[in-house]
Design a protein around this motif. Structure first.
Motif, PDB file in Angstrom:
ATOM      1  N   VAL A 166       0.841  -1.211   0.000  1.00 52.10           N
ATOM      2  CA  VAL A 166       0.000   0.000   0.000  1.00 52.10           C
ATOM      3  C   VAL A 166       0.876   1.262   0.000  1.00 52.10           C
ATOM      4  O   VAL A 166       0.606   2.207  -0.749  1.00 52.10           O
ATOM      5  N   HIS A 167       1.944   1.241   0.799  1.00 57.32           N
ATOM      6  CA  HIS A 167       2.836   2.407   0.832  1.00 57.32           C
ATOM      7  C   HIS A 167       3.455   2.654  -0.543  1.00 57.32           C
ATOM      8  O   HIS A 167       3.569   3.787  -0.991  1.00 57.32           O
ATOM      9  N   GLU A 168       3.835   1.561  -1.182  1.00 56.63           N
ATOM     10  CA  GLU A 168       4.453   1.676  -2.504  1.00 56.63           C
ATOM     11  C   GLU A 168       3.459   2.276  -3.503  1.00 56.63           C
ATOM     12  O   GLU A 168       3.810   3.136  -4.316  1.00 56.63           O
ATOM     13  N   ALA A 169       2.201   1.789  -3.427  1.00 54.91           N
ATOM     14  CA  ALA A 169       1.172   2.268  -4.361  1.00 54.91           C
ATOM     15  C   ALA A 169       0.862   3.753  -4.150  1.00 54.91           C
ATOM     16  O   ALA A 169       0.465   4.436  -5.090  1.00 54.91           O
ATOM     17  N   LEU A 170       1.029   4.231  -2.921  1.00 58.03           N
ATOM     18  CA  LEU A 170       0.681   5.634  -2.622  1.00 58.03           C
ATOM     19  C   LEU A 170       1.905   6.556  -2.583  1.00 58.03           C
ATOM     20  O   LEU A 170       1.790   7.716  -2.255  1.00 58.03           O
ATOM     21  N   ARG A 171       3.063   5.982  -2.901  1.00 54.51           N
ATOM     22  CA  ARG A 171       4.291   6.796  -2.819  1.00 54.51           C
ATOM     23  C   ARG A 171       4.322   7.877  -3.912  1.00 54.51           C
ATOM     24  O   ARG A 171       3.846   7.663  -5.028  1.00 54.51           O
ATOM     25  N   PHE A 172       4.854   9.020  -3.593  1.00 52.66           N
ATOM     26  CA  PHE A 172       5.020  10.096  -4.577  1.00 52.66           C
ATOM     27  C   PHE A 172       6.156  10.997  -4.110  1.00 52.66           C
ATOM     28  O   PHE A 172       6.560  10.941  -2.945  1.00 52.66           O
ATOM     29  N   SER A 173       6.609  11.832  -5.034  1.00 52.34           N
ATOM     30  CA  SER A 173       7.672  12.770  -4.652  1.00 52.34           C
ATOM     31  C   SER A 173       7.099  14.190  -4.641  1.00 52.34           C
ATOM     32  O   SER A 173       6.495  14.613  -5.636  1.00 52.34           O
ATOM     33  N   PRO A 174       7.292  14.938  -3.540  1.00 56.06           N
ATOM     34  CA  PRO A 174       6.796  16.323  -3.494  1.00 56.06           C
ATOM     35  C   PRO A 174       7.335  17.173  -4.652  1.00 56.06           C
ATOM     36  O   PRO A 174       6.631  18.031  -5.164  1.00 56.06           O
ATOM     37  N   THR A 175       8.568  16.881  -5.059  1.00 56.14           N
ATOM     38  CA  THR A 175       9.139  17.646  -6.171  1.00 56.14           C
ATOM     39  C   THR A 175       8.321  17.446  -7.447  1.00 56.14           C
ATOM     40  O   THR A 175       8.065  18.393  -8.190  1.00 56.14           O
ATOM     41  N   SER A 176       7.899  16.188  -7.677  1.00 56.12           N
ATOM     42  CA  SER A 176       7.120  15.932  -8.886  1.00 56.12           C
ATOM     43  C   SER A 176       5.742  16.607  -8.792  1.00 56.12           C
ATOM     44  O   SER A 176       5.194  17.039  -9.801  1.00 56.12           O
ATOM     45  N   VAL A 177       5.203  16.722  -7.570  1.00 58.85           N
ATOM     46  CA  VAL A 177       3.917  17.409  -7.405  1.00 58.85           C
ATOM     47  C   VAL A 177       4.085  18.882  -7.775  1.00 58.85           C
ATOM     48  O   VAL A 177       3.261  19.456  -8.499  1.00 58.85           O
ATOM     49  N   LEU A 178       5.180  19.480  -7.293  1.00 54.57           N
ATOM     50  CA  LEU A 178       5.425  20.897  -7.598  1.00 54.57           C
ATOM     51  C   LEU A 178       5.673  21.089  -9.100  1.00 54.57           C
ATOM     52  O   LEU A 178       5.220  22.077  -9.687  1.00 54.57           O
ATOM     53  N   ALA A 179       6.364  20.120  -9.705  1.00 54.40           N
ATOM     54  CA  ALA A 179       6.617  20.203 -11.143  1.00 54.40           C
ATOM     55  C   ALA A 179       5.294  20.120 -11.917  1.00 54.40           C
ATOM     56  O   ALA A 179       5.059  20.879 -12.870  1.00 54.40           O
ATOM     57  N   LYS A 180       4.424  19.213 -11.478  1.00 54.36           N
ATOM     58  CA  LYS A 180       3.114  19.081 -12.139  1.00 54.36           C
ATOM     59  C   LYS A 180       2.321  20.378 -11.978  1.00 54.36           C
ATOM     60  O   LYS A 180       1.671  20.833 -12.918  1.00 54.36           O
ATOM     61  N   LEU A 181       2.374  20.936 -10.772  1.00 50.59           N
ATOM     62  CA  LEU A 181       1.646  22.181 -10.508  1.00 50.59           C
ATOM     63  C   LEU A 181       2.178  23.293 -11.418  1.00 50.59           C
ATOM     64  O   LEU A 181       1.400  24.081 -11.977  1.00 50.59           O
ATOM     65  N   GLY A 182       3.493  23.324 -11.602  1.00 52.18           N
ATOM     66  CA  GLY A 182       4.108  24.314 -12.482  1.00 52.18           C
ATOM     67  C   GLY A 182       3.619  24.166 -13.915  1.00 52.18           C
ATOM     68  O   GLY A 182       3.273  25.148 -14.579  1.00 52.18           O
ATOM     69  N   LEU A 183       3.547  22.911 -14.369  1.00 55.54           N
ATOM     70  CA  LEU A 183       3.081  22.660 -15.742  1.00 55.54           C
ATOM     71  C   LEU A 183       1.619  23.065 -15.904  1.00 55.54           C
ATOM     72  O   LEU A 183       1.241  23.666 -16.907  1.00 55.54           O
ATOM     73  N   VAL A 184       0.815  22.702 -14.895  1.00 53.67           N
ATOM     74  CA  VAL A 184      -0.612  23.056 -14.944  1.00 53.67           C
ATOM     75  C   VAL A 184      -0.758  24.580 -14.959  1.00 53.67           C
ATOM     76  O   VAL A 184      -1.573  25.132 -15.706  1.00 53.67           O
TER      77      VAL A 184
END
Lengths: 181, 179
Positions: free
Chosen positions: A32-50
Protein backbone atom coordinates in the motif's frame (compact mmCIF):
# COMPACT_ATOMS: atom_id res chain seq x y z
CA UNK A 1 -26.48 -5.87 5.85
CA UNK A 2 -28.06 -8.88 4.16
CA UNK A 3 -30.04 -11.01 6.67
CA UNK A 4 -28.40 -14.20 5.36
CA UNK A 5 -24.90 -13.11 6.28
CA UNK A 6 -25.82 -11.60 9.65
CA UNK A 7 -24.94 -14.79 11.61
CA UNK A 8 -21.60 -14.99 9.85
CA UNK A 9 -20.95 -11.33 10.67
CA UNK A 10 -21.74 -12.05 14.34
CA UNK A 11 -19.27 -14.92 14.16
CA UNK A 12 -16.71 -12.55 12.68
CA UNK A 13 -17.26 -10.07 15.51
CA UNK A 14 -16.91 -12.81 18.12
CA UNK A 15 -13.91 -14.50 16.49
CA UNK A 16 -10.76 -14.49 18.58
CA UNK A 17 -8.27 -11.84 17.55
CA UNK A 18 -5.05 -13.35 16.26
CA UNK A 19 -2.06 -11.21 15.39
CA UNK A 20 -0.88 -11.90 11.81
CA UNK A 21 2.81 -12.71 11.29
CA UNK A 22 5.03 -9.62 11.14
CA UNK A 23 6.24 -10.57 7.66
CA UNK A 24 2.66 -10.64 6.36
CA UNK A 25 1.96 -7.21 7.82
CA UNK A 26 5.13 -5.88 6.24
CA UNK A 27 3.98 -7.21 2.85
CA UNK A 28 0.54 -5.62 3.09
CA UNK A 29 1.76 -2.26 4.39
CA UNK A 30 4.68 -2.25 1.96
CA UNK A 31 2.36 -2.82 -0.98
CA UNK A 32 0.00 0.00 0.00
CA UNK A 33 2.84 2.41 0.83
CA UNK A 34 4.45 1.68 -2.50
CA UNK A 35 1.17 2.27 -4.36
CA UNK A 36 0.68 5.63 -2.62
CA UNK A 37 4.29 6.80 -2.82
CA UNK A 38 5.02 10.10 -4.58
CA UNK A 39 7.67 12.77 -4.65
CA UNK A 40 6.80 16.32 -3.49
CA UNK A 41 9.14 17.65 -6.17
CA UNK A 42 7.12 15.93 -8.89
CA UNK A 43 3.92 17.41 -7.41
CA UNK A 44 5.43 20.90 -7.60
CA UNK A 45 6.62 20.20 -11.14
CA UNK A 46 3.11 19.08 -12.14
CA UNK A 47 1.65 22.18 -10.51
CA UNK A 48 4.11 24.31 -12.48
CA UNK A 49 3.08 22.66 -15.74
CA UNK A 50 -0.61 23.06 -14.94
CA UNK A 51 0.01 26.73 -14.12
CA UNK A 52 1.83 27.24 -17.39
CA UNK A 53 -1.04 25.66 -19.32
CA UNK A 54 -3.68 27.64 -17.39
CA UNK A 55 -1.73 30.89 -17.80
CA UNK A 56 -1.57 30.43 -21.57
CA UNK A 57 -5.33 29.77 -21.69
CA UNK A 58 -6.27 32.56 -19.27
CA UNK A 59 -4.01 35.21 -20.80
CA UNK A 60 -5.75 34.57 -24.12
CA UNK A 61 -9.14 35.66 -22.76
CA UNK A 62 -8.24 37.62 -19.62
CA UNK A 63 -5.30 40.06 -19.84
CA UNK A 64 -3.51 40.52 -16.51
CA UNK A 65 -2.42 44.11 -15.87
CA UNK A 66 -2.31 44.69 -19.60
CA UNK A 67 -0.33 41.52 -20.33
CA UNK A 68 -2.12 39.23 -22.79
CA UNK A 69 -1.43 36.37 -25.13
CA UNK A 70 -2.76 36.45 -28.68
CA UNK A 71 -5.81 38.44 -29.64
CA UNK A 72 -9.08 36.78 -28.74
CA UNK A 73 -12.32 38.38 -29.91
CA UNK A 74 -13.73 37.48 -26.49
CA UNK A 75 -12.21 39.20 -23.45
CA UNK A 76 -13.18 39.01 -19.81
CA UNK A 77 -11.79 42.51 -19.25
CA UNK A 78 -14.96 44.07 -20.69
CA UNK A 79 -17.08 42.18 -18.18
CA UNK A 80 -14.76 42.67 -15.19
CA UNK A 81 -14.02 46.36 -15.80
CA UNK A 82 -17.69 47.23 -15.45
CA UNK A 83 -17.14 46.91 -11.71
CA UNK A 84 -13.99 49.04 -11.63
CA UNK A 85 -10.23 48.47 -11.64
CA UNK A 86 -10.09 46.93 -8.15
CA UNK A 87 -12.75 44.29 -8.81
CA UNK A 88 -11.22 43.55 -12.19
CA UNK A 89 -7.82 42.92 -10.61
CA UNK A 90 -9.38 40.70 -7.92
CA UNK A 91 -11.34 38.65 -10.46
CA UNK A 92 -8.28 38.34 -12.70
CA UNK A 93 -6.32 36.88 -9.77
CA UNK A 94 -9.10 34.41 -9.02
CA UNK A 95 -9.34 33.38 -12.68
CA UNK A 96 -5.64 32.78 -13.16
CA UNK A 97 -4.54 31.16 -9.88
CA UNK A 98 -7.97 29.66 -9.11
CA UNK A 99 -8.00 28.06 -12.56
CA UNK A 100 -4.57 26.57 -11.94
CA UNK A 101 -5.59 25.01 -8.62
CA UNK A 102 -8.88 23.74 -10.01
CA UNK A 103 -7.06 21.94 -12.84
CA UNK A 104 -4.37 20.75 -10.42
CA UNK A 105 -6.98 19.18 -8.14
CA UNK A 106 -8.31 17.29 -11.14
CA UNK A 107 -4.91 16.25 -12.49
CA UNK A 108 -3.12 15.20 -9.31
CA UNK A 109 -3.50 11.80 -7.66
CA UNK A 110 -5.37 11.79 -4.31
CA UNK A 111 -2.21 11.34 -2.24
CA UNK A 112 -0.53 14.21 -4.12
CA UNK A 113 -3.55 16.46 -3.59
CA UNK A 114 -3.56 15.53 0.08
CA UNK A 115 0.06 16.60 0.40
CA UNK A 116 -0.65 19.86 -1.42
CA UNK A 117 -3.61 20.52 0.88
CA UNK A 118 -1.28 20.21 3.86
CA UNK A 119 0.97 22.90 2.37
CA UNK A 120 -1.87 25.45 2.23
CA UNK A 121 -1.79 28.45 2.09
CA UNK A 122 1.93 28.56 1.29
CA UNK A 123 1.64 27.07 -2.18
CA UNK A 124 -0.91 29.60 -3.56
CA UNK A 125 1.02 32.41 -1.83
CA UNK A 126 4.26 31.34 -3.51
CA UNK A 127 2.61 30.73 -6.87
CA UNK A 128 0.87 34.13 -6.78
CA UNK A 129 4.12 35.91 -5.93
CA UNK A 130 6.05 34.14 -8.67
CA UNK A 131 3.27 34.91 -11.15
CA UNK A 132 3.22 38.59 -10.17
CA UNK A 133 7.00 38.81 -10.53
CA UNK A 134 6.82 37.18 -13.98
CA UNK A 135 3.96 39.48 -15.04
CA UNK A 136 5.94 42.50 -13.84
CA UNK A 137 8.97 41.22 -15.77
CA UNK A 138 6.99 41.13 -19.03
CA UNK A 139 5.57 44.63 -18.55
CA UNK A 140 2.54 44.42 -16.24
CA UNK A 141 1.27 47.89 -15.31
CA UNK A 142 -1.02 48.78 -12.43
CA UNK A 143 -1.49 50.50 -9.11
CA UNK A 144 -0.10 48.84 -5.99
CA UNK A 145 -3.69 48.53 -4.59
CA UNK A 146 -4.62 46.50 -7.64
CA UNK A 147 -1.56 44.28 -7.22
CA UNK A 148 -2.53 43.80 -3.59
CA UNK A 149 -6.14 42.92 -4.43
CA UNK A 150 -4.97 40.61 -7.18
CA UNK A 151 -2.66 38.76 -4.76
CA UNK A 152 -5.20 38.40 -1.95
CA UNK A 153 -7.93 37.12 -4.26
CA UNK A 154 -5.50 34.90 -6.17
CA UNK A 155 -4.47 33.20 -2.91
CA UNK A 156 -8.01 32.86 -1.60
CA UNK A 157 -9.35 31.82 -5.02
CA UNK A 158 -6.57 29.27 -5.46
CA UNK A 159 -7.19 27.74 -2.05
CA UNK A 160 -10.96 27.59 -2.51
CA UNK A 161 -10.79 26.29 -6.09
CA UNK A 162 -8.44 23.55 -4.92
CA UNK A 163 -10.89 22.43 -2.22
CA UNK A 164 -13.81 22.54 -4.69
CA UNK A 165 -11.77 20.57 -7.23
CA UNK A 166 -10.77 17.94 -4.65
CA UNK A 167 -14.34 17.47 -3.46
CA UNK A 168 -15.60 17.32 -7.04
CA UNK A 169 -13.00 14.73 -7.96
CA UNK A 170 -13.79 12.64 -4.88
CA UNK A 171 -17.51 12.66 -5.61
CA UNK A 172 -17.00 11.82 -9.27
CA UNK A 173 -14.49 9.03 -8.52
CA UNK A 174 -16.95 7.51 -6.02
CA UNK A 175 -19.72 7.74 -8.59
CA UNK A 176 -17.62 6.09 -11.32
CA UNK A 177 -16.29 3.41 -8.96
CA UNK A 178 -19.84 2.52 -7.95
CA UNK A 179 -21.01 2.63 -11.54
CA UNK A 180 -18.12 0.40 -12.68
CA UNK A 181 -18.82 -2.07 -9.87
CA UNK B 1 -2.80 5.81 18.51
CA UNK B 2 -5.13 8.15 16.62
CA UNK B 3 -8.48 9.31 17.91
CA UNK B 4 -10.46 9.43 14.65
CA UNK B 5 -13.23 6.90 14.02
CA UNK B 6 -12.74 4.17 11.43
CA UNK B 7 -15.04 6.05 9.07
CA UNK B 8 -13.04 9.27 9.40
CA UNK B 9 -9.81 7.37 8.84
CA UNK B 10 -11.26 5.68 5.78
CA UNK B 11 -12.20 9.05 4.32
CA UNK B 12 -8.69 10.33 4.96
CA UNK B 13 -7.26 7.21 3.33
CA UNK B 14 -9.43 7.76 0.23
CA UNK B 15 -8.11 11.30 0.10
CA UNK B 16 -4.59 9.88 -0.01
CA UNK B 17 -3.35 9.84 3.57
CA UNK B 18 -1.31 6.68 3.86
CA UNK B 19 -1.05 6.89 7.68
CA UNK B 20 -4.82 6.53 7.91
CA UNK B 21 -4.50 3.12 6.23
CA UNK B 22 -1.77 2.13 8.71
CA UNK B 23 -4.09 2.93 11.61
CA UNK B 24 -7.04 1.05 10.08
CA UNK B 25 -4.78 -1.91 9.45
CA UNK B 26 -3.46 -1.83 13.02
CA UNK B 27 -7.00 -1.71 14.41
CA UNK B 28 -8.50 -4.56 12.38
CA UNK B 29 -5.70 -6.91 11.29
CA UNK B 30 -6.13 -9.26 14.26
CA UNK B 31 -9.90 -9.54 13.87
CA UNK B 32 -9.65 -10.31 10.15
CA UNK B 33 -6.79 -12.78 10.64
CA UNK B 34 -8.61 -14.55 13.48
CA UNK B 35 -11.76 -14.88 11.37
CA UNK B 36 -9.86 -16.27 8.38
CA UNK B 37 -7.87 -18.71 10.51
CA UNK B 38 -11.13 -19.99 11.95
CA UNK B 39 -12.64 -20.44 8.50
CA UNK B 40 -9.64 -21.92 6.71
CA UNK B 41 -7.78 -25.04 7.63
CA UNK B 42 -4.35 -23.98 6.51
CA UNK B 43 -2.36 -21.06 7.89
CA UNK B 44 -0.66 -20.39 4.57
CA UNK B 45 -4.05 -20.16 2.85
CA UNK B 46 -5.28 -17.80 5.58
CA UNK B 47 -2.19 -15.66 4.97
CA UNK B 48 -2.96 -15.52 1.26
CA UNK B 49 -6.64 -14.59 1.77
CA UNK B 50 -5.67 -12.05 4.45
CA UNK B 51 -3.31 -10.34 2.03
CA UNK B 52 -5.95 -10.44 -0.73
CA UNK B 53 -8.47 -8.81 1.64
CA UNK B 54 -6.31 -5.77 2.27
CA UNK B 55 -5.25 -5.52 -1.38
CA UNK B 56 -8.94 -5.49 -2.32
CA UNK B 57 -9.61 -2.86 0.33
CA UNK B 58 -6.93 -0.73 -1.31
CA UNK B 59 -8.25 -1.31 -4.83
CA UNK B 60 -11.90 -0.69 -3.92
CA UNK B 61 -11.36 2.24 -1.57
CA UNK B 62 -13.12 4.64 -3.94
CA UNK B 63 -16.29 2.53 -3.64
CA UNK B 64 -16.53 3.19 0.08
CA UNK B 65 -19.53 5.44 0.73
CA UNK B 66 -19.15 8.42 3.02
CA UNK B 67 -20.15 7.59 6.63
CA UNK B 68 -20.87 3.93 5.75
CA UNK B 69 -19.97 1.77 8.80
CA UNK B 70 -16.42 0.64 8.14
CA UNK B 71 -16.25 -2.70 9.94
CA UNK B 72 -19.17 -4.39 8.10
CA UNK B 73 -17.69 -3.09 4.85
CA UNK B 74 -14.28 -4.57 5.66
CA UNK B 75 -15.93 -7.82 6.75
CA UNK B 76 -17.75 -8.01 3.38
CA UNK B 77 -14.43 -7.66 1.56
CA UNK B 78 -12.84 -10.38 3.72
CA UNK B 79 -15.83 -12.66 3.21
CA UNK B 80 -15.79 -12.15 -0.57
CA UNK B 81 -12.05 -12.83 -0.67
CA UNK B 82 -12.61 -15.99 1.38
CA UNK B 83 -15.45 -17.21 -0.85
CA UNK B 84 -13.54 -16.38 -4.04
CA UNK B 85 -10.70 -18.50 -2.73
CA UNK B 86 -13.01 -21.38 -1.76
CA UNK B 87 -14.76 -21.24 -5.14
CA UNK B 88 -11.43 -21.25 -6.94
CA UNK B 89 -10.06 -24.21 -4.99
CA UNK B 90 -13.35 -26.12 -5.29
CA UNK B 91 -13.38 -25.59 -9.03
CA UNK B 92 -9.74 -26.72 -9.23
CA UNK B 93 -10.59 -29.79 -7.15
CA UNK B 94 -13.56 -30.64 -9.38
CA UNK B 95 -11.37 -30.35 -12.46
CA UNK B 96 -8.68 -32.57 -10.92
CA UNK B 97 -11.26 -35.16 -9.76
CA UNK B 98 -12.89 -35.29 -13.17
CA UNK B 99 -9.52 -35.61 -14.88
CA UNK B 100 -8.41 -38.37 -12.48
CA UNK B 101 -11.67 -40.28 -12.94
CA UNK B 102 -11.42 -40.08 -16.67
CA UNK B 103 -7.73 -41.00 -16.70
CA UNK B 104 -8.40 -44.03 -14.49
CA UNK B 105 -11.18 -45.03 -16.81
CA UNK B 106 -9.03 -44.74 -19.90
CA UNK B 107 -6.10 -46.58 -18.31
CA UNK B 108 -8.26 -49.45 -17.17
CA UNK B 109 -9.91 -49.56 -20.58
CA UNK B 110 -6.58 -49.86 -22.32
CA UNK B 111 -5.49 -52.71 -20.03
CA UNK B 112 -8.93 -54.25 -20.19
CA UNK B 113 -9.22 -54.45 -16.41
CA UNK B 114 -12.09 -52.09 -15.72
CA UNK B 115 -15.26 -54.04 -15.04
CA UNK B 116 -17.38 -51.39 -16.77
CA UNK B 117 -15.18 -50.91 -19.80
CA UNK B 118 -17.62 -52.58 -22.17
CA UNK B 119 -20.57 -50.69 -20.78
CA UNK B 120 -18.66 -47.44 -20.97
CA UNK B 121 -17.69 -48.21 -24.52
CA UNK B 122 -21.35 -48.74 -25.35
CA UNK B 123 -22.42 -45.54 -23.67
CA UNK B 124 -19.65 -43.56 -25.33
CA UNK B 125 -20.82 -44.90 -28.68
CA UNK B 126 -24.26 -43.48 -27.97
CA UNK B 127 -22.89 -40.00 -27.52
CA UNK B 128 -23.20 -37.49 -30.32
CA UNK B 129 -20.11 -36.49 -32.28
CA UNK B 130 -20.08 -33.07 -30.60
CA UNK B 131 -20.24 -34.65 -27.11
CA UNK B 132 -17.39 -37.02 -27.92
CA UNK B 133 -15.41 -34.13 -29.33
CA UNK B 134 -16.05 -32.16 -26.16
CA UNK B 135 -14.72 -34.98 -23.97
CA UNK B 136 -11.72 -35.52 -26.20
CA UNK B 137 -10.78 -31.86 -26.26
CA UNK B 138 -11.06 -31.52 -22.51
CA UNK B 139 -9.55 -34.79 -21.25
CA UNK B 140 -7.38 -36.03 -24.10
CA UNK B 141 -6.06 -32.79 -25.56
CA UNK B 142 -6.20 -31.07 -22.16
CA UNK B 143 -7.72 -27.82 -23.45
CA UNK B 144 -9.31 -25.38 -21.04
CA UNK B 145 -12.91 -24.14 -21.25
CA UNK B 146 -11.97 -20.93 -23.03
CA UNK B 147 -10.08 -22.76 -25.76
CA UNK B 148 -12.88 -25.27 -26.30
CA UNK B 149 -15.47 -22.48 -26.39
CA UNK B 150 -13.41 -20.59 -28.96
CA UNK B 151 -13.22 -23.65 -31.19
CA UNK B 152 -16.94 -24.35 -30.87
CA UNK B 153 -18.02 -20.69 -31.20
CA UNK B 154 -19.65 -21.04 -27.82
CA UNK B 155 -19.01 -19.55 -24.40
CA UNK B 156 -16.89 -21.08 -21.59
CA UNK B 157 -19.82 -21.30 -19.16
CA UNK B 158 -21.92 -23.36 -21.60
CA UNK B 159 -18.92 -25.62 -22.30
CA UNK B 160 -18.31 -26.16 -18.59
CA UNK B 161 -21.96 -26.99 -17.99
CA UNK B 162 -22.10 -29.46 -20.90
CA UNK B 163 -18.94 -31.20 -19.73
CA UNK B 164 -20.15 -31.33 -16.17
CA UNK B 165 -23.44 -32.93 -17.29
CA UNK B 166 -21.59 -35.44 -19.45
CA UNK B 167 -19.10 -36.55 -16.80
CA UNK B 168 -21.85 -36.79 -14.17
CA UNK B 169 -23.88 -38.97 -16.48
CA UNK B 170 -20.97 -41.30 -17.19
CA UNK B 171 -20.01 -41.51 -13.52
CA UNK B 172 -23.52 -42.36 -12.35
CA UNK B 173 -23.80 -44.95 -15.05
CA UNK B 174 -20.61 -46.65 -13.91
CA UNK B 175 -21.60 -46.50 -10.26
CA UNK B 176 -25.02 -47.98 -11.07
CA UNK B 177 -23.49 -50.85 -13.01
CA UNK B 178 -20.93 -51.59 -10.30
CA UNK B 179 -23.56 -51.84 -7.61
Amino acid sequence: MNKDIRPDYEEFLNAASVLPPAELSENVLGHVHEALRFSPTSVLAKLGLVHLFTSVCVLYICPQFGVSWGASSFSLVDAFMRFGHGVCAALCGVTLVGGTFLFAAMALRPQESFWLKKQMPWIPISLSLVTLILLAAVGAKGHHTEFMLWSVFAIAGGWMSFEIGRKGKLISSRFFAKWAA
Amino acid sequence: MRTETDEELMNLYIQGEVRAFDELYARHKSKIYGYLLKRLSSKSVADEVFQTTFMKLHQCRAQYLDKEPFLPWLYTIARNALFDHLRKTRSEKTKIDAYQNFSELRNSESTGTHPNAELLEARLAELSASQKSLLTQRYVEGLDFDEIAKRANSNPVAVRQSLSRLTRKLKSLLKGSAS
